[in-house]
Design a protein around this motif. Structure first.
Motif, PDB file in Angstrom:
ATOM      1  N   TRP A  49       0.702  -1.202   0.032  1.00  0.00           N
ATOM      2  CA  TRP A  49       0.050   0.057   0.146  1.00  0.00           C
ATOM      3  C   TRP A  49       0.970   1.418   0.047  1.00  0.00           C
ATOM      4  O   TRP A  49       0.445   2.254  -0.662  1.00  0.00           O
ATOM      5  CB  TRP A  49      -0.866   0.058   1.080  1.00  0.00           C
ATOM      6  N   LYS A  50       1.919   1.080   0.690  1.00  0.00           N
ATOM      7  CA  LYS A  50       2.923   2.453   0.662  1.00  0.00           C
ATOM      8  C   LYS A  50       3.080   3.135  -0.601  1.00  0.00           C
ATOM      9  O   LYS A  50       3.810   2.311  -1.465  1.00  0.00           O
ATOM     10  CB  LYS A  50       4.216   2.297   1.696  1.00  0.00           C
ATOM     11  N   GLY A  51       2.553   4.199  -0.885  1.00  0.00           N
ATOM     12  CA  GLY A  51       2.894   4.853  -2.283  1.00  0.00           C
ATOM     13  C   GLY A  51       2.004   4.409  -3.315  1.00  0.00           C
ATOM     14  O   GLY A  51       2.149   4.981  -4.407  1.00  0.00           O
ATOM     15  N   LEU A  52       0.944   3.474  -3.267  1.00  0.00           N
ATOM     16  CA  LEU A  52       0.376   2.977  -4.237  1.00  0.00           C
ATOM     17  C   LEU A  52      -0.653   4.008  -4.653  1.00  0.00           C
ATOM     18  O   LEU A  52      -1.259   4.703  -3.863  1.00  0.00           O
ATOM     19  CB  LEU A  52      -0.523   1.687  -3.622  1.00  0.00           C
ATOM     20  N   ARG A  53      -0.621   4.337  -6.017  1.00  0.00           N
ATOM     21  CA  ARG A  53      -1.686   5.307  -6.628  1.00  0.00           C
ATOM     22  C   ARG A  53      -2.862   4.333  -6.836  1.00  0.00           C
ATOM     23  O   ARG A  53      -2.940   3.576  -7.533  1.00  0.00           O
ATOM     24  CB  ARG A  53      -1.018   5.492  -7.919  1.00  0.00           C
ATOM     25  N   VAL A  54      -4.103   5.021  -6.119  1.00  0.00           N
ATOM     26  CA  VAL A  54      -5.250   4.286  -5.939  1.00  0.00           C
ATOM     27  C   VAL A  54      -6.155   5.293  -6.603  1.00  0.00           C
ATOM     28  O   VAL A  54      -6.317   6.543  -5.994  1.00  0.00           O
ATOM     29  CB  VAL A  54      -5.694   3.858  -4.614  1.00  0.00           C
ATOM     30  N   CYS A  55      -7.077   4.873  -7.249  1.00  0.00           N
ATOM     31  CA  CYS A  55      -8.522   5.736  -7.717  1.00  0.00           C
ATOM     32  C   CYS A  55      -9.724   5.081  -6.953  1.00  0.00           C
ATOM     33  O   CYS A  55      -9.851   3.902  -7.123  1.00  0.00           O
ATOM     34  CB  CYS A  55      -8.751   5.722  -9.161  1.00  0.00           C
ATOM     35  N   ASP A  56     -10.000   5.730  -6.036  1.00  0.00           N
ATOM     36  CA  ASP A  56     -11.290   5.336  -5.175  1.00  0.00           C
ATOM     37  C   ASP A  56     -12.333   5.800  -5.943  1.00  0.00           C
ATOM     38  O   ASP A  56     -12.883   6.942  -5.754  1.00  0.00           O
ATOM     39  CB  ASP A  56     -11.272   5.684  -3.831  1.00  0.00           C
ATOM     40  N   LEU A  57     -13.097   4.914  -6.753  1.00  0.00           N
ATOM     41  CA  LEU A  57     -14.131   5.099  -7.766  1.00  0.00           C
ATOM     42  C   LEU A  57     -15.483   5.189  -7.028  1.00  0.00           C
ATOM     43  O   LEU A  57     -15.675   4.048  -6.516  1.00  0.00           O
ATOM     44  CB  LEU A  57     -14.005   4.167  -9.046  1.00  0.00           C
ATOM     45  N   GLY A  58     -16.234   6.290  -7.302  1.00  0.00           N
ATOM     46  CA  GLY A  58     -17.580   6.248  -6.366  1.00  0.00           C
ATOM     47  C   GLY A  58     -17.173   6.410  -4.904  1.00  0.00           C
ATOM     48  O   GLY A  58     -18.090   5.942  -4.140  1.00  0.00           O
TER      49      GLY A  58
ATOM     50  N   ALA B 265      -4.830   5.690   5.509  1.00  0.00           N
ATOM     51  CA  ALA B 265      -4.169   5.177   6.691  1.00  0.00           C
ATOM     52  C   ALA B 265      -3.173   4.159   6.278  1.00  0.00           C
ATOM     53  O   ALA B 265      -2.050   3.918   7.086  1.00  0.00           O
ATOM     54  CB  ALA B 265      -5.279   4.686   7.595  1.00  0.00           C
ATOM     55  N   ARG B 266      -3.437   3.422   5.243  1.00  0.00           N
ATOM     56  CA  ARG B 266      -2.402   2.339   5.048  1.00  0.00           C
ATOM     57  C   ARG B 266      -1.295   2.742   4.178  1.00  0.00           C
ATOM     58  O   ARG B 266      -0.380   2.115   3.752  1.00  0.00           O
ATOM     59  CB  ARG B 266      -3.234   1.246   3.988  1.00  0.00           C
ATOM     60  N   GLY B 267      -1.254   4.007   3.812  1.00  0.00           N
ATOM     61  CA  GLY B 267      -0.094   4.797   3.036  1.00  0.00           C
ATOM     62  C   GLY B 267      -0.406   4.750   1.617  1.00  0.00           C
ATOM     63  O   GLY B 267       0.537   5.315   0.847  1.00  0.00           O
ATOM     64  N   ALA B 268      -1.442   4.660   1.000  1.00  0.00           N
ATOM     65  CA  ALA B 268      -1.702   4.864  -0.479  1.00  0.00           C
ATOM     66  C   ALA B 268      -2.079   6.284  -0.731  1.00  0.00           C
ATOM     67  O   ALA B 268      -2.386   6.970   0.019  1.00  0.00           O
ATOM     68  CB  ALA B 268      -2.956   4.010  -0.808  1.00  0.00           C
ATOM     69  N   GLU B 269      -1.790   6.533  -1.955  1.00  0.00           N
ATOM     70  CA  GLU B 269      -1.907   7.901  -2.569  1.00  0.00           C
ATOM     71  C   GLU B 269      -3.220   7.863  -3.493  1.00  0.00           C
ATOM     72  O   GLU B 269      -3.303   7.266  -4.357  1.00  0.00           O
ATOM     73  CB  GLU B 269      -0.840   8.274  -3.485  1.00  0.00           C
ATOM     74  N   VAL B 270      -4.206   8.416  -2.540  1.00  0.00           N
ATOM     75  CA  VAL B 270      -5.466   8.278  -3.012  1.00  0.00           C
ATOM     76  C   VAL B 270      -6.239   9.379  -3.802  1.00  0.00           C
ATOM     77  O   VAL B 270      -6.131  10.422  -3.118  1.00  0.00           O
ATOM     78  CB  VAL B 270      -6.750   7.785  -2.012  1.00  0.00           C
ATOM     79  N   THR B 271      -6.746   9.082  -4.850  1.00  0.00           N
ATOM     80  CA  THR B 271      -7.630  10.036  -5.610  1.00  0.00           C
ATOM     81  C   THR B 271      -9.323   9.798  -5.492  1.00  0.00           C
ATOM     82  O   THR B 271      -9.479   8.407  -6.084  1.00  0.00           O
ATOM     83  CB  THR B 271      -7.214  10.240  -6.896  1.00  0.00           C
ATOM     84  N   ALA B 272      -9.918  10.531  -4.969  1.00  0.00           N
ATOM     85  CA  ALA B 272     -11.374  10.034  -4.826  1.00  0.00           C
ATOM     86  C   ALA B 272     -12.161  10.642  -5.858  1.00  0.00           C
ATOM     87  O   ALA B 272     -12.184  11.831  -6.282  1.00  0.00           O
ATOM     88  CB  ALA B 272     -11.859  10.618  -3.503  1.00  0.00           C
ATOM     89  N   VAL B 273     -12.846   9.856  -6.613  1.00  0.00           N
ATOM     90  CA  VAL B 273     -13.687  10.283  -7.958  1.00  0.00           C
ATOM     91  C   VAL B 273     -15.041   9.652  -7.355  1.00  0.00           C
ATOM     92  O   VAL B 273     -15.617   8.638  -7.023  1.00  0.00           O
ATOM     93  CB  VAL B 273     -13.014   9.518  -9.413  1.00  0.00           C
TER      94      VAL B 273
ATOM     95  N   ARG C 158      -7.471  13.486  -1.960  1.00  0.00           N
ATOM     96  CA  ARG C 158      -7.404  14.257  -3.181  1.00  0.00           C
ATOM     97  C   ARG C 158      -8.748  13.805  -3.910  1.00  0.00           C
ATOM     98  O   ARG C 158      -9.137  12.930  -4.336  1.00  0.00           O
ATOM     99  CB  ARG C 158      -6.277  14.124  -4.041  1.00  0.00           C
ATOM    100  N   SER C 159      -9.673  15.035  -4.092  1.00  0.00           N
ATOM    101  CA  SER C 159     -10.929  14.772  -4.842  1.00  0.00           C
ATOM    102  C   SER C 159     -11.187  15.221  -6.173  1.00  0.00           C
ATOM    103  O   SER C 159     -10.317  16.363  -6.654  1.00  0.00           O
ATOM    104  CB  SER C 159     -11.950  15.436  -4.165  1.00  0.00           C
TER     105      SER C 159
END
Length: 248
Positions: free
Chosen positions: A40-49, A61-69, A82-83
């Motif tokens: 998870w550390k530094g993982l680029r994640v798109c949290d979709l919906g 909290a797990r260390g991911a770099e999250v973009t919320a769409v 980041r939204s």
């Protein structure tokens, strides 16, 4: 069946109950999230919906770099990631820009085939899609009755598998049982976050609440706090390296 346009409108109504949603909707159990099988550390994640961010917070909290769409700006206002205002079918993200796409409690709102094409577009090589679905555990009799009274629509289909096409194939799955503590008033609030309630008029809402109160005080008395059984259905999909049915 909800038509796509009406479905989209219902999906935009959750922001009106954002604070209540965060209070009464459960998070996602670690065993389900860990099905992603990633560092998870530094993982680029798109949290979709992504909505208000129940899953986004856990991923951060797990260390991911999250973009919320999400198309609902009122819901995104509560999300700490980041939204980006967008949809599953048109995220606004660049090609090959994320390592993992997560979809928690939102897959049924999407045009699956169009969403699959968009997900494949934004995934970097080796990227994955994790679908998480929290459901009331309707295998338990009193919970099934509760679900029906609040028109939750939670139906457990053991044979269900997401098959969106576009080269996305199921590689793993899990069913994780868990529970959350609730009170009678908490269950009333839970009903208020359901799409049936949100699209109903005041008369229908009053009837649902009265039926719930009668059920939880007469038929199935609920005193103080009790454990509400849930199941989390988790599905991991990967892009078929052979290309598969990407254009379908």
């Amino acid at each position: 069946m909800v038509r796509p346009r009406a479905q989209s409108a219902h999906g935009l109504s959750f922001g009106t109950q954002a604070a209540v949603y965060d209070q009464v909707r459960p998070g996602y159990p670690d065993a389900a999230v860990d099905l992603a099988g990633v560092e998870w550390k530094g993982l680029r994640v798109c949290d979709l919906g992504a909505g208000t961010g129940i899953l986004s917070r856990s991923l951060i909290a797990r260390g991911a770099e999250v973009t919320a769409v999400d198309p609902d700006e009122a819901a995104l206002a509560h999300n700490p990631a980041r939204s980006l205002r967008g949809t599953a079918e048109a995220t606004g993200l660049p090609d090959a820009s994320v390592d993992l796409v997560t979809v928690a409690q939102a897959w049924h709102w999407f045009d699956e085939k169009a969403a699959a094409r968009e997900i494949v577009r934004i995934l970097a090589p080796g990227g994955r899609l994790l679908i998480l679905i929290n459901q009331l555990d309707v295998r338990v009799d009193w919970v099934l009755r509760l679900s029906r009274i609040m028109h939750a629509g939670d139906v457990y289909r053991p044979r269900y598998r997401p098959e969106p096409g576009a080269g996305l194939v199921l590689s793993d799955q899990a069913l994780v049982e868990f529970s959350t503590p609730v009170t009678l008033e908490g269950l009333i609030d839970l009903a208020r976050t359901r799409s049936y309630w949100l699209r109903s008029n005041a008369t229908t809402r009053a009837r649902v609440e009265a039926n719930l109160r009668e059920y939880l005080t007469v038929e199935h008395p609920l005193e103080g706090e009790t454990a509400l059984p849930y199941m989390c259905l988790a599905y991991l999909l990967e892009v078929d390296s052979a290309g598969g049915d990407r254009d379908r």
